[in-house]
Design a protein around this motif. Structure first.
Motif, PDB file in Angstrom:
ATOM      1  N   GLN A 183      -0.588  37.646  -3.815  1.00 37.94           N
ATOM      2  CA  GLN A 183       0.798  37.794  -4.254  1.00 37.94           C
ATOM      3  C   GLN A 183       1.019  37.105  -5.593  1.00 37.94           C
ATOM      4  OE1 GLN A 183       3.201  39.721  -2.609  1.00 37.94           O
ATOM      5  NE2 GLN A 183       4.212  39.424  -4.591  1.00 37.94           N
ATOM      6  N   ALA A 184       0.293  36.015  -5.834  1.00 35.49           N
ATOM      7  CA  ALA A 184       0.392  35.341  -7.130  1.00 35.49           C
ATOM      8  C   ALA A 184      -0.055  36.269  -8.255  1.00 35.49           C
ATOM      9  CB  ALA A 184      -0.449  34.067  -7.123  1.00 35.49           C
ATOM     10  N   VAL A 185      -1.085  37.064  -7.996  1.00 36.20           N
ATOM     11  CA  VAL A 185      -1.541  38.045  -8.991  1.00 36.20           C
ATOM     12  C   VAL A 185      -0.455  39.085  -9.238  1.00 36.20           C
ATOM     13  CG1 VAL A 185      -3.260  39.818  -9.504  1.00 36.20           C
ATOM     14  CG2 VAL A 185      -3.954  37.702  -8.356  1.00 36.20           C
ATOM     15  N   LEU A 186       0.125  39.602  -8.160  1.00 39.96           N
ATOM     16  CA  LEU A 186       1.172  40.618  -8.291  1.00 39.96           C
ATOM     17  C   LEU A 186       2.373  40.084  -9.060  1.00 39.96           C
ATOM     18  CD1 LEU A 186       1.032  42.011  -4.638  1.00 39.96           C
ATOM     19  CD2 LEU A 186       0.165  43.146  -6.689  1.00 39.96           C
ATOM     20  N   ASN A 187       2.674  38.807  -8.869  1.00 41.70           N
ATOM     21  CA  ASN A 187       3.813  38.212  -9.566  1.00 41.70           C
ATOM     22  C   ASN A 187       3.553  38.064 -11.062  1.00 41.70           C
ATOM     23  OD1 ASN A 187       5.108  37.983  -7.099  1.00 41.70           O
ATOM     24  ND2 ASN A 187       4.610  35.823  -6.825  1.00 41.70           N
ATOM     25  N   GLU A 188       2.296  37.865 -11.426  1.00 40.27           N
ATOM     26  CA  GLU A 188       1.953  37.608 -12.825  1.00 40.27           C
ATOM     27  C   GLU A 188       1.731  38.890 -13.627  1.00 40.27           C
ATOM     28  OE1 GLU A 188       1.396  34.554 -14.650  1.00 40.27           O
ATOM     29  OE2 GLU A 188       2.631  33.813 -12.998  1.00 40.27           O
ATOM     30  N   PHE A 189       1.185  39.924 -12.975  1.00 37.05           N
ATOM     31  CA  PHE A 189       0.812  41.147 -13.691  1.00 37.05           C
ATOM     32  C   PHE A 189       1.531  42.342 -13.060  1.00 37.05           C
ATOM     33  CE2 PHE A 189      -2.820  38.244 -14.053  1.00 37.05           C
ATOM     34  CZ  PHE A 189      -2.962  38.185 -15.431  1.00 37.05           C
TER      35      PHE A 189
END
Length: 231
Positions: A183-189
């Motif tokens: 989810q951290a990836v989805l939030n960043e990109f």
């Protein structure tokens, strides 16, 4: 693949549940960064562990998360401790580093899956690849970042490498990413279509991560993870 006999040269306990193991194959072997070994426990019993080092030198490094209630891993540690040798298939898996790709790279690791991305990162550094690399390492609590200094060191020493630690259940004072690592990836990109994405972790995490990454534009042929062969 024909198994190779390996001597156990070192077993180091890094924390309450994690062992760092070095194997010395008795004959030359080859593998690609991001592949895994299969420890032969019986005729139809092979236990799989990511290789934690780049394909340089003549030893194989493993990070094995093992607790007394985890027979899959603990039995392997006990065999290594008691016998001093194991037979292993070395160089399994298709989620190896695409060294010729010019695409930016996202590495997503859960828990001891860091061993897999450690192999990739060492190879990226050894080959002096210039692709932007974004490492997201997720754990349940801060103490489980057993190689945090090394991860920070890569980011400090190489301007193209960026380390993003993620804690699922952080203490109140934690200022970084929290929750599920993917989810951290989805939030960043917001658009993942340009990236090569390497995923390692529990099967259910890998499955959900791939599904969510595709929804956010990732190309499925550029999402790599050996877990996908089992789900």
């Amino acid at each position: 693949m024909q198994p190779v006999t390996c001597k156990i040269t070192s077993i180091e306990k890094l924390n309450t549940f994690l062992y760092r193991v070095f194997l010395q194959p008795v004959e030359p072997v080859s593998f690609k960064a991001g592949q895994y070994v299969s420890i032969v426990m019986g005729e139809n019993d092979k236990r799989h562990f990511s290789i934690a080092n780049a394909p340089t030198g003549n030893q194989i490094e493993l990070h094995i998360g093992a607790t007394p209630d985890n027979n899959y891993a603990m039995q392997v540690i006990e065999k290594m401790q008691n016998e001093g040798v194991v037979d292993a298939e070395i160089g399994n898996g298709v989620a190896y580093l695409r060294e010729n790709s010019k695409r930016p790279i996202i590495l997503v690791a859960g828990g001891t899956g860091f061993s897999y991305v450690k192999s990739l990162l060492e190879q990226i550094v050894d080959l002096q690849l210039e692709n932007p690399v974004y490492l997201y390492w997720g754990v349940k609590e801060y103490s489980h970042f057993y190689f945090a200094d090394e991860a920070c060191g890569w980011a400090n020493d190489h301007k193209n490498i960026h380390f993003h630690p993620v804690i699922e259940l952080p203490e109140a004072q934690w200022q970084g990413h929290q929750g599920y690592v993917h989810q951290a990836v989805l939030n960043e990109f917001k658009d993942l279509s340009a990236f090569d994405i390497y995923v390692v972790g529990r099967f259910e995490m890998a499955k959900i991560a791939r599904e969510d990454f595709v929804k956010q534009g990732a190309l499925i042929e550029h999402i790599y993870g050996d877990a996908f062969a089992f789900i």
